[in-house]
Motif scaffolding. Sequence first.
Motif, PDB file in Angstrom:
ATOM      1  N   VAL A  88     -10.937  21.385  10.156  1.00 28.87           N
ATOM      2  CA  VAL A  88     -11.090  20.037   9.686  1.00 28.87           C
ATOM      3  C   VAL A  88     -11.139  18.926  11.149  1.00 28.87           C
ATOM      4  O   VAL A  88     -12.197  18.080  11.038  1.00 28.87           O
ATOM      5  CB  VAL A  88      -9.829  19.270   9.214  1.00 28.87           C
ATOM      6  CG1 VAL A  88      -9.900  17.969   8.766  1.00 28.87           C
ATOM      7  CG2 VAL A  88      -9.712  20.351   7.762  1.00 28.87           C
ATOM      8  N   ALA A  89     -10.709  19.227  12.157  1.00 27.10           N
ATOM      9  CA  ALA A  89     -11.139  18.638  13.199  1.00 27.10           C
ATOM     10  C   ALA A  89     -12.341  18.922  13.899  1.00 27.10           C
ATOM     11  O   ALA A  89     -12.986  18.111  14.423  1.00 27.10           O
ATOM     12  CB  ALA A  89      -9.778  18.849  14.406  1.00 27.10           C
ATOM     13  N   GLY A  90     -12.612  20.049  13.811  1.00 23.35           N
ATOM     14  CA  GLY A  90     -14.120  20.359  14.116  1.00 23.35           C
ATOM     15  C   GLY A  90     -15.078  19.736  13.591  1.00 23.35           C
ATOM     16  O   GLY A  90     -16.442  19.721  13.828  1.00 23.35           O
ATOM     17  N   GLY A  91     -14.838  18.876  12.418  1.00 22.77           N
ATOM     18  CA  GLY A  91     -15.964  18.218  11.600  1.00 22.77           C
ATOM     19  C   GLY A  91     -15.870  18.338  10.163  1.00 22.77           C
ATOM     20  O   GLY A  91     -15.221  19.157   9.647  1.00 22.77           O
ATOM     21  N   PRO A  92     -16.441  17.469   9.451  1.00 22.30           N
ATOM     22  CA  PRO A  92     -16.465  17.298   8.090  1.00 22.30           C
ATOM     23  C   PRO A  92     -16.850  18.443   7.233  1.00 22.30           C
ATOM     24  O   PRO A  92     -16.556  18.427   6.046  1.00 22.30           O
ATOM     25  CB  PRO A  92     -17.160  15.967   7.753  1.00 22.30           C
ATOM     26  CG  PRO A  92     -18.200  15.958   8.782  1.00 22.30           C
ATOM     27  CD  PRO A  92     -17.365  16.622  10.022  1.00 22.30           C
ATOM     28  N   ILE A  93     -17.647  19.498   7.841  1.00 20.23           N
ATOM     29  CA  ILE A  93     -18.455  20.651   7.201  1.00 20.23           C
ATOM     30  C   ILE A  93     -17.381  21.543   6.423  1.00 20.23           C
ATOM     31  O   ILE A  93     -17.491  21.799   5.350  1.00 20.23           O
ATOM     32  CB  ILE A  93     -19.331  21.399   8.034  1.00 20.23           C
ATOM     33  CG1 ILE A  93     -20.330  22.116   7.387  1.00 20.23           C
ATOM     34  CG2 ILE A  93     -18.360  22.158   8.791  1.00 20.23           C
ATOM     35  CD1 ILE A  93     -21.253  21.223   6.409  1.00 20.23           C
ATOM     36  N   ALA A  94     -16.245  21.626   7.125  1.00 24.18           N
ATOM     37  CA  ALA A  94     -15.292  22.406   6.542  1.00 24.18           C
ATOM     38  C   ALA A  94     -14.644  21.756   5.187  1.00 24.18           C
ATOM     39  O   ALA A  94     -14.568  22.429   4.018  1.00 24.18           O
ATOM     40  CB  ALA A  94     -14.028  22.902   7.248  1.00 24.18           C
ATOM     41  N   LEU A  95     -14.465  20.518   5.199  1.00 23.03           N
ATOM     42  CA  LEU A  95     -14.127  19.767   3.833  1.00 23.03           C
ATOM     43  C   LEU A  95     -15.124  19.894   2.756  1.00 23.03           C
ATOM     44  O   LEU A  95     -14.886  19.840   1.669  1.00 23.03           O
ATOM     45  CB  LEU A  95     -13.517  18.468   4.152  1.00 23.03           C
ATOM     46  CG  LEU A  95     -12.300  18.152   4.979  1.00 23.03           C
ATOM     47  CD1 LEU A  95     -12.005  16.708   5.476  1.00 23.03           C
ATOM     48  CD2 LEU A  95     -11.107  18.681   4.168  1.00 23.03           C
ATOM     49  N   LEU A  96     -16.452  19.625   3.170  1.00 28.21           N
ATOM     50  CA  LEU A  96     -17.404  19.483   2.439  1.00 28.21           C
ATOM     51  C   LEU A  96     -17.759  20.983   1.748  1.00 28.21           C
ATOM     52  O   LEU A  96     -17.970  20.875   0.520  1.00 28.21           O
ATOM     53  CB  LEU A  96     -18.806  19.051   3.186  1.00 28.21           C
ATOM     54  CG  LEU A  96     -20.091  18.905   2.365  1.00 28.21           C
ATOM     55  CD1 LEU A  96     -19.822  17.932   1.403  1.00 28.21           C
ATOM     56  CD2 LEU A  96     -21.382  18.477   3.246  1.00 28.21           C
ATOM     57  N   ALA A  97     -17.476  21.986   2.466  1.00 30.02           N
ATOM     58  CA  ALA A  97     -17.797  23.266   1.677  1.00 30.02           C
ATOM     59  C   ALA A  97     -16.653  23.516   0.857  1.00 30.02           C
ATOM     60  O   ALA A  97     -16.979  24.167  -0.184  1.00 30.02           O
ATOM     61  CB  ALA A  97     -17.509  24.562   2.909  1.00 30.02           C
ATOM     62  N   GLY A  98     -15.340  23.209   1.230  1.00 29.33           N
ATOM     63  CA  GLY A  98     -14.315  23.699   0.230  1.00 29.33           C
ATOM     64  C   GLY A  98     -14.524  22.739  -1.140  1.00 29.33           C
ATOM     65  O   GLY A  98     -14.433  23.001  -2.235  1.00 29.33           O
ATOM     66  N   VAL A  99     -14.721  21.388  -0.790  1.00 30.77           N
ATOM     67  CA  VAL A  99     -15.013  20.724  -2.035  1.00 30.77           C
ATOM     68  C   VAL A  99     -16.111  20.904  -3.016  1.00 30.77           C
ATOM     69  O   VAL A  99     -16.228  21.034  -4.176  1.00 30.77           O
ATOM     70  CB  VAL A  99     -14.986  19.014  -1.651  1.00 30.77           C
ATOM     71  CG1 VAL A  99     -15.537  18.143  -2.810  1.00 30.77           C
ATOM     72  CG2 VAL A  99     -13.643  18.615  -1.068  1.00 30.77           C
ATOM     73  N   GLY A 100     -17.344  21.535  -2.138  1.00 34.40           N
ATOM     74  CA  GLY A 100     -18.600  21.747  -2.708  1.00 34.40           C
ATOM     75  C   GLY A 100     -18.231  23.073  -3.684  1.00 34.40           C
ATOM     76  O   GLY A 100     -18.872  23.206  -4.644  1.00 34.40           O
ATOM     77  N   ALA A 101     -17.441  23.996  -3.078  1.00 30.21           N
ATOM     78  CA  ALA A 101     -17.447  25.112  -3.625  1.00 30.21           C
ATOM     79  C   ALA A 101     -16.596  24.968  -5.067  1.00 30.21           C
ATOM     80  O   ALA A 101     -16.623  25.752  -5.882  1.00 30.21           O
ATOM     81  CB  ALA A 101     -16.664  25.945  -2.794  1.00 30.21           C
ATOM     82  N   THR A 102     -15.631  24.411  -4.708  1.00 30.92           N
ATOM     83  CA  THR A 102     -14.654  23.932  -5.894  1.00 30.92           C
ATOM     84  C   THR A 102     -15.352  23.167  -7.170  1.00 30.92           C
ATOM     85  O   THR A 102     -15.329  23.741  -8.201  1.00 30.92           O
ATOM     86  CB  THR A 102     -13.508  22.872  -5.449  1.00 30.92           C
ATOM     87  OG1 THR A 102     -12.796  23.838  -4.446  1.00 30.92           O
ATOM     88  CG2 THR A 102     -12.653  22.849  -6.455  1.00 30.92           C
TER      89      THR A 102
END
Length: 131
Positions: A88-102
Amino acid sequence: MIIYGTAILAACLIVGTIVGDALGVLLGVDANVGGVGFAMILLIVLTDRLRQRGHFPPISEQGVLFWSAMYIPIVVAMASTQNVVAAVAGGPIALLAGVGATVICWALVPVVSRIGGAEEPLPPQSEAEEV
């Protein structure tokens, strides 16, 4: 034998880990990306093909069924080793990937549920279920 089913599961896990590590390298991530998922898909496809061809006796299936009961605790244990804070600290892409996949999975539930058409319900297993 039961051990053959467990051996098939182990082989699928090794292949899935290799594929997940290779995908991580291709994406430039120092992690296994989806190795357990690839292993489970391979296991499903492989056991289905073996069962269709008559090369997967029910006793061997017991080895797979035992570990499938252990699947959720194993995945939870593996997920707990991931460094979520760093992701999460590395950037919003991790959150975007998790939310997008869900969101995509939720959207595909009606589509997948239509596959195969409607069938008659199974008969009740006991007299208590008939009520």
